[in-house]
Design an enzyme around this catalytic site. Structure first.
Site, mmCIF file in Angstrom:
data_model
loop_
_atom_site.group_PDB
_atom_site.id
_atom_site.type_symbol
_atom_site.label_atom_id
_atom_site.label_comp_id
_atom_site.label_asym_id
_atom_site.label_seq_id
_atom_site.Cartn_x
_atom_site.Cartn_y
_atom_site.Cartn_z
ATOM 1 N N ASN A 1 0.876 -1.169 0.000
ATOM 2 C CA ASN A 1 0.000 0.000 0.000
ATOM 3 C C ASN A 1 0.921 1.229 0.000
ATOM 4 O OD1 ASN A 1 0.846 0.490 2.640
ATOM 5 N ND2 ASN A 1 -1.013 -0.344 3.579
ATOM 6 N N ASP B 1 -4.953 -8.006 2.475
ATOM 7 C CA ASP B 1 -4.902 -9.480 2.407
ATOM 8 C C ASP B 1 -5.829 -9.982 1.305
ATOM 9 O OD1 ASP B 1 -3.254 -9.408 4.629
ATOM 10 O OD2 ASP B 1 -4.918 -9.678 6.031
HETATM 11 O O1 RIB Z 1 -4.167 -7.690 7.691
HETATM 12 C C1 RIB Z 1 -5.074 -7.847 8.742
HETATM 13 C C2 RIB Z 1 -4.447 -8.619 9.867
HETATM 14 O O2 RIB Z 1 -3.388 -7.861 10.390
HETATM 15 C C3 RIB Z 1 -5.374 -8.901 11.011
HETATM 16 O O3 RIB Z 1 -6.060 -10.117 10.844
HETATM 17 C C4 RIB Z 1 -4.474 -8.891 12.197
HETATM 18 O O4 RIB Z 1 -4.052 -10.155 12.569
HETATM 19 C C5 RIB Z 1 -3.302 -8.039 11.775
HETATM 20 O O5 RIB Z 1 -2.130 -8.581 12.052
#
Ligand code: RIB
Length: 307
Positions: free
Chosen positions: A183, A252
């Site tokens: 990002n 993610d």
């Molecule tokens: O990217 C999101 C994640 O980052 C969350 O699930 C949390 O665990 C953090 O580490």
């Protein structure tokens, strides 16, 4: 043998949805609480599974109640048991504060995640050694991503790094990753740490990484979409509309969807478009796990005003 090997973190996540962040010494009431599985490695592996991709996650959990719960969740999502390892350290935990506008602040105690190394991955033999794609993040030790990246690329696998959370990388490591998906914050830190522009445009920072040996860079820009930077130049991608509830895990969802599309044979531009869909879907839901979409949910998304 899985199509995609994800090597990375598992954290039990404890989320408070609050009207605003407390100042030092302040107590904020009117909040709502939820907890469940998380961690960037686990989120990405679950996202890939929901998109129908044969995926293995190599991760380390503690021998505690959160580790037992995490193992049950990962198995229920269809991830193979052989990649779910245990350590003597406690399971990683993340405390997540989400404000009314959906923006988050996170504190992580990584625990068992720091005990994961390339030796653990190699000890799994062919099970972990023959996937076509490898997806990594920076929530375990930085050396884990660097070592696994070098090992996987030299074995002919296509390696994708989501450089989150923001951390510097050694300059030689840029070449180990076919695609890096920062990002804006992560890109700025990577660029600065490698002697690139301190500030300036996203294009200038991405160009600095390309000059230092990176291959393809895909920068996620939230509600402004994404930017692909490569030796051929720059290409922008429009965001999908979202009614933002919780931005946790959007990166993610993006990286996992991008890899899922590539694993299905899509071009990189089409894979970036799927990543944009997955990011928009994720931020429109509370929590990360509920925001990880199926293929048909993403296929049905349209550009235009949020529904
Ligand atoms: O990217 C999101 C994640 O980052 C969350 O699930 C949390 O665990 C953090 O580490």
């Amino acid at each position: 043998m899985a199509d995609v090997l994800v090597v990375g973190s598992y954290n039990a996540g404890f989320t408070i949805y609050a009207p605003h962040l407390p100042r030092r010494g302040e107590t904020v009431g009117d909040a709502r609480f939820d907890w469940g599985p998380g961690g960037k490695g686990a989120n990405q592996a679950i996202a890939l599974r929901r998109l129908g991709i044969d995926t293995c996650l190599v991760t380390k959990l503690g021998e505690d109640v959160f580790g037992d719960h995490g193992r049950d969740v990962l198995l229920a999502e269809g991830l193979p048991a052989w990649g779910i390892l245990r350590a003597k350290e406690p399971t990683g935990v993340a405390f997540i504060l989400v404000e009314a506008d959906g923006e988050n602040s996170i504190v992580v105690a990584p625990g068992a995640n720091l005990a994961l190394g390339l030796d653990d991955v190699m000890a799994l033999g062919d099970e972990a050694g023959v996937s076509r794609f490898v997806l990594l993040q920076l929530e375990c030790r930085t050396e884990l991503a660097v070592d696994v990246g070098r090992w996987a690329r030299s074995g002919g696998r296509r390696v994708v790094l989501d450089p989150a959370p923001a951390r510097a990388l050694p300059p030689e490591a840029l070449a180990y990753f076919d695609i890096i998906t920062p990002n804006e914050t992560e890109l700025a830190l990577l660029s600065r740490a490698l002697g690139g522009p301190d500030g300036g445009t996203v294009e200038a920072q991405a160009a600095a990484l390309l000059e230092k040996g990176a291959h393809d860079i895909v920068v996620t820009l939230g509600q402004r979409g994404a930017l692909w930077a490569s030796a051929a130049g720059f290409q922008s991608f429009e965001a999908y509309p979202a009614d933002v509830r919780d931005t946790t895990g959007a990166g993610d969802a993006f990286s996992a969807a991008l890899v899922a599309a590539l694993a299905r044979g899509a071009s990189l531009p089409d894979a970036i478009d799927l990543g944009c869909r997955a990011g928009a879907y994720c931020v429109s839901h509370d929590g990360v796990i509920d925001g990880l979409a199926t293929w048909s949910a993403l296929a049905g998304m349209k550009k235009g005003p949020a529904q």
